[in-house]
Enzyme design. Structure first.
Site, PDB file in Angstrom:
ATOM      1  N   GLY A 264      51.109  31.113  37.149  1.00 58.26           N
ATOM      2  CA  GLY A 264      49.681  31.019  36.853  1.00 58.26           C
ATOM      3  C   GLY A 264      48.915  32.058  37.646  1.00 58.26           C
ATOM      4  N   THR A 266      46.813  34.009  40.620  1.00 55.86           N
ATOM      5  CA  THR A 266      47.026  34.206  42.057  1.00 55.86           C
ATOM      6  C   THR A 266      46.170  33.228  42.853  1.00 55.86           C
ATOM      7  OG1 THR A 266      47.712  36.488  41.784  1.00 55.86           O
ATOM      8  CG2 THR A 266      46.791  35.911  43.923  1.00 55.86           C
ATOM      9  N   GLY A 269      47.886  30.016  42.734  1.00 59.83           N
ATOM     10  CA  GLY A 269      49.142  30.237  43.468  1.00 59.83           C
ATOM     11  C   GLY A 269      48.941  30.073  44.966  1.00 59.83           C
ATOM     12  N   GLU A 286      54.996  32.882  40.445  1.00 62.65           N
ATOM     13  CA  GLU A 286      54.889  34.100  39.624  1.00 62.65           C
ATOM     14  C   GLU A 286      53.428  34.174  39.193  1.00 62.65           C
ATOM     15  OE1 GLU A 286      54.383  36.168  36.406  1.00 62.65           O
ATOM     16  OE2 GLU A 286      55.781  34.730  35.494  1.00 62.65           O
ATOM     17  N   GLU A 417      42.482  41.217  37.205  1.00 65.41           N
ATOM     18  CA  GLU A 417      43.263  40.806  36.040  1.00 65.41           C
ATOM     19  C   GLU A 417      42.326  40.159  35.023  1.00 65.41           C
ATOM     20  OE1 GLU A 417      46.040  37.465  36.354  1.00 65.41           O
ATOM     21  OE2 GLU A 417      47.444  38.668  35.195  1.00 65.41           O
TER      22      GLU A 417
HETATM   23  P1  ADP Z   1      44.552  29.974  34.197  1.00 64.26           P
HETATM   24  O1  ADP Z   1      43.424  30.349  35.113  1.00 64.26           O
HETATM   25  O2  ADP Z   1      45.100  31.118  33.476  1.00 64.26           O
HETATM   26  O3  ADP Z   1      44.295  28.769  33.344  1.00 64.26           O
HETATM   27  P2  ADP Z   1      45.776  28.578  36.307  1.00 64.26           P
HETATM   28  O4  ADP Z   1      46.441  29.275  37.422  1.00 64.26           O
HETATM   29  O5  ADP Z   1      44.431  27.985  36.542  1.00 64.26           O
HETATM   30  O6  ADP Z   1      45.753  29.573  35.114  1.00 64.26           O
HETATM   31  O7  ADP Z   1      46.689  27.415  35.740  1.00 64.26           O
HETATM   32  C1  ADP Z   1      48.087  27.459  35.689  1.00 64.26           C
HETATM   33  C2  ADP Z   1      48.617  26.064  35.922  1.00 64.26           C
HETATM   34  O8  ADP Z   1      48.181  25.619  37.207  1.00 64.26           O
HETATM   35  C3  ADP Z   1      48.131  25.009  34.934  1.00 64.26           C
HETATM   36  O9  ADP Z   1      49.200  24.118  34.651  1.00 64.26           O
HETATM   37  C4  ADP Z   1      47.030  24.293  35.696  1.00 64.26           C
HETATM   38  O10 ADP Z   1      46.842  22.957  35.287  1.00 64.26           O
HETATM   39  C5  ADP Z   1      47.594  24.330  37.105  1.00 64.26           C
HETATM   40  N1  ADP Z   1      46.592  24.191  38.156  1.00 64.26           N
HETATM   41  C6  ADP Z   1      45.285  24.560  38.136  1.00 64.26           C
HETATM   42  N2  ADP Z   1      44.677  24.236  39.296  1.00 64.26           N
HETATM   43  C7  ADP Z   1      45.616  23.662  40.084  1.00 64.26           C
HETATM   44  C8  ADP Z   1      45.625  23.126  41.412  1.00 64.26           C
HETATM   45  N3  ADP Z   1      44.541  23.099  42.162  1.00 64.26           N
HETATM   46  N4  ADP Z   1      46.796  22.645  41.901  1.00 64.26           N
HETATM   47  C9  ADP Z   1      47.916  22.660  41.152  1.00 64.26           C
HETATM   48  N5  ADP Z   1      47.975  23.142  39.896  1.00 64.26           N
HETATM   49  C10 ADP Z   1      46.847  23.635  39.361  1.00 64.26           C
END
Ligand code: ADP
Length: 515
Positions: A264, A266, A269, A286, A417
């Site tokens: 997902g 950064t 992450g 990643e 990005e």
């Molecule tokens: P995007 O911004 O492209 O939607 P994210 O990084 O927000 O990508 O999301 C990727 C994944 O991380 C999704 O499954 C989302 O539900 C999860 N996610 C978002 N916020 C959190 C958090 N605070 N803790 C754990 N997982 C999260």
């Protein structure tokens, strides 16, 4: 030089999917309740809450899905722990684990067309792309990983044992499954990302709790059904659908999860890494990218122009390794800019289920707004759009493929990005200069070089700080080839031997056999 005004494009007539004509199995699947998979059973969320999943081509709700939270993550982790420590799975012979993984791959293959259609409805991508990229590659990864259980070898170690004189030792190292794995994934390649995490984890003998992206949970839920049909013991593979800050955060910080693997942004992450520190989970992340594409003086432009256009526009630019910064040798700049502009203007937009459409809507209204914010910033900061620059469709989340030139290195469209179909194009004069510019980013996921000169390949490739360097191609992935990032693009690697090893611990066994 192409016109600096964005070409106006008439909105496609039929921007939305026709859901009345989908595969009967998918129609039935969409109608059925979407629950959590915990300990081999489909269950409601403890809170009883659900969330809506929308078709990106029409903004229509296509399914209601259980909104799991911390209580459900607790249940799923407990099931995964039981299955890991004391179950048929923990005692299963490597050959039997292989057979089970192959049986699952056979089922995915048998249902490939339906899975592709579901992915197109859920994510917005073309059904053909889903079938020939997402599902095809997922299948290859399941098959590749299915071969690993019997090959997770250790070593015999030539130890000297000098610390305690008079003793004799023999020592081995062996690989053991790391334990309970929490997998949190993004929405751009839903089934594929579920596969990238689950296939090596299961091959290594781990158990899994998967948290799909809230935008695109559908194919993960179908995968759960197929895993059950294949006969995996209960609790080995669990799914908790739900929101990131609730279900995702609970999984990332759970004290009984041994490894967290995430794909997902950064930004998230960084939160995952912080949450994992509580019990020092193993971590693979990643993350984002801003991958440079370098077209050198001697490139074959007839191949490079469609190639670099594909590097950014594939999957609507919603690819972490998308070639979003295009640097072109000065003498070819005009021709490449014109060529990429023509490619962008020629892309037919339409819903995922329209097999003649080349680019679908973005995944969500949030994502469309985010991309359009960047487009507006680019225009405000003085960049010129040779193609695109507009959102399309009254209900769906379409964005025109957009080509910016006249850009400066400090613009947000160059540095950040965007995760959409937006590329910046800039000329360069010198190889050292372009290597520096390419590396001038917090990211380091991928890079591509377009050239016919092998000397330049071997001069430039070692200078590029990126986990993958492609030559005369971009974003090529293979089950055998590690993929991941330098710098803030992540920790660890997906795919290949490195991925499966990342779901193992190395144990040293030292035996004193002195009489
Ligand atoms: P995007 O911004 O492209 O939607 P994210 O990084 O927000 O990508 O999301 C990727 C994944 O991380 C999704 O499954 C989302 O539900 C999860 N996610 C978002 N916020 C959190 C958090 N605070 N803790 C754990 N997982 C999260």
């Amino acid at each position: 030089m192409p016109s600096t005004a964005a070409q106006s494009r008439s909105a496609p007539d039929a921007l939305a999917n026709d859901l009345s004509r989908i595969h009967p199995a998918n129609a039935a699947f969409l109608k059925a309740p979407k629950r959590l998979l915990i300990d081999g059973a489909w269950v409601e969320a403890t809170s009883g809450k659900t969330f809506e999943v929308r078709d990106p081509s029409s903004d229509e709700v296509v399914a209601h899905v259980a909104a799991g939270d911390a209580a459900d993550v607790d249940r799923a982790v407990a099931a995964a722990r039981r299955a890991f420590e004391d179950s048929e799975w923990s005692r299963m012979k490597p050959t039997d684990r292989e057979r089970l993984l192959h049986r699952l791959a056979d089922l995915i293959e048998a249902h490939a067309d339906e899975l592709a259609e579901l992915e197109a409805i859920d994510n917005g991508k073309s059904v053909l792309m889903a079938r020939h990229v997402d599902i095809k590659h997922a299948l290859e990864v399941w098959r590749y990983m299915a071969g690993w259980p019997t090959k997770l070898e250790g070593q015999t170690l030539p130890i000297s044992g000098t610390l305690v004189p008079g003793q004799q030792y023999v020592a081995f190292s062996q690989r053991e499954a790391v334990g309970v794995v929490g997998a949190i994934i993004a929405w751009n390649f839903p089934l594929l990302l579920a596969t990238w995490k689950s296939a090596p984890a299961l091959a290594a003998g781990c158990t899994v709790v998967l948290k799909p992206a809230e935008e695109t949970p559908l194919t993960a839920l179908r995968l759960g059904e197929l895993i059950q049909e294949a006969g995996f013991p209960r609790g080995v593979f669990n799914i908790v659908t739900g929101m990131g800050p609730t279900a995702g955060a609970a999984l990332a910080k759970h004290p009984d999860v041994d490894k967290i693997t995430f794909t997902g942004s950064t930004e998230v992450g960084r939160l995952i890494v912080q949450a994992a520190a509580g019990n020092m989970k193993k971590v693979t992340v990643e993350l984002g990218g801003k991958s440079p594409v370098l077209v050198l003086e001697d490139a074959d432009l007839d191949a490079a122009i469609p190639g670099v256009a594909g590097a950014i526009f594939f999957n609507h630019g919603q690819v972490c390794s998308a070639g979003s910064r295009l640097y072109v040798a000065e003498r070819h700049f005009e021709r490449v800019l014109e060529g990429v502009t023509a490619q962008a203007r020629g892309i037919k937009l339409g819903p995922g289920l329209d097999s003649s459409a080349q680019m679908g809507p973005l995944v969500s209204s949030v994502q469309r707004e985010r991309v359009m914010r960047y487009v507006a910033q680019g225009l405000e900061s003085g960049a010129r759009a040779a193609a695109g620059g507009k959102a399309l469709g009254s209900r769906g989340y379409y964005v025109e493929p957009t080509v910016f030139h006249g850009v400066k290195d400090d613009m947000s469209i160059v540095r950040e990005e965007i995760f959409g179909p937006v590329v910046v194009v800039k000329p360069f004069t010198d190889l050292n200069e372009v290597a520096r510019t390419a590396n001038d980013s917090i990211y380091g996921l991928g890079a591509s070089i377009w050239t016919r000169d092998v000397h330049k390949v071997f001069t430039l490739a070692p200078k590029l700080k990126a986990g993958s360097v492609w030559v005369n191609c971009h974003s090529i992935l293979d089950a055998t080839m590690p993929f991941g990032g330098y710098k803030q693009s992540g920790w660890g690697r997906e795919l290949g031997k490195e991925a499966v090893y990342s779901y193992t611990e190395s144990k040293s066994l030292c035996i004193n056999y002195a009489g």
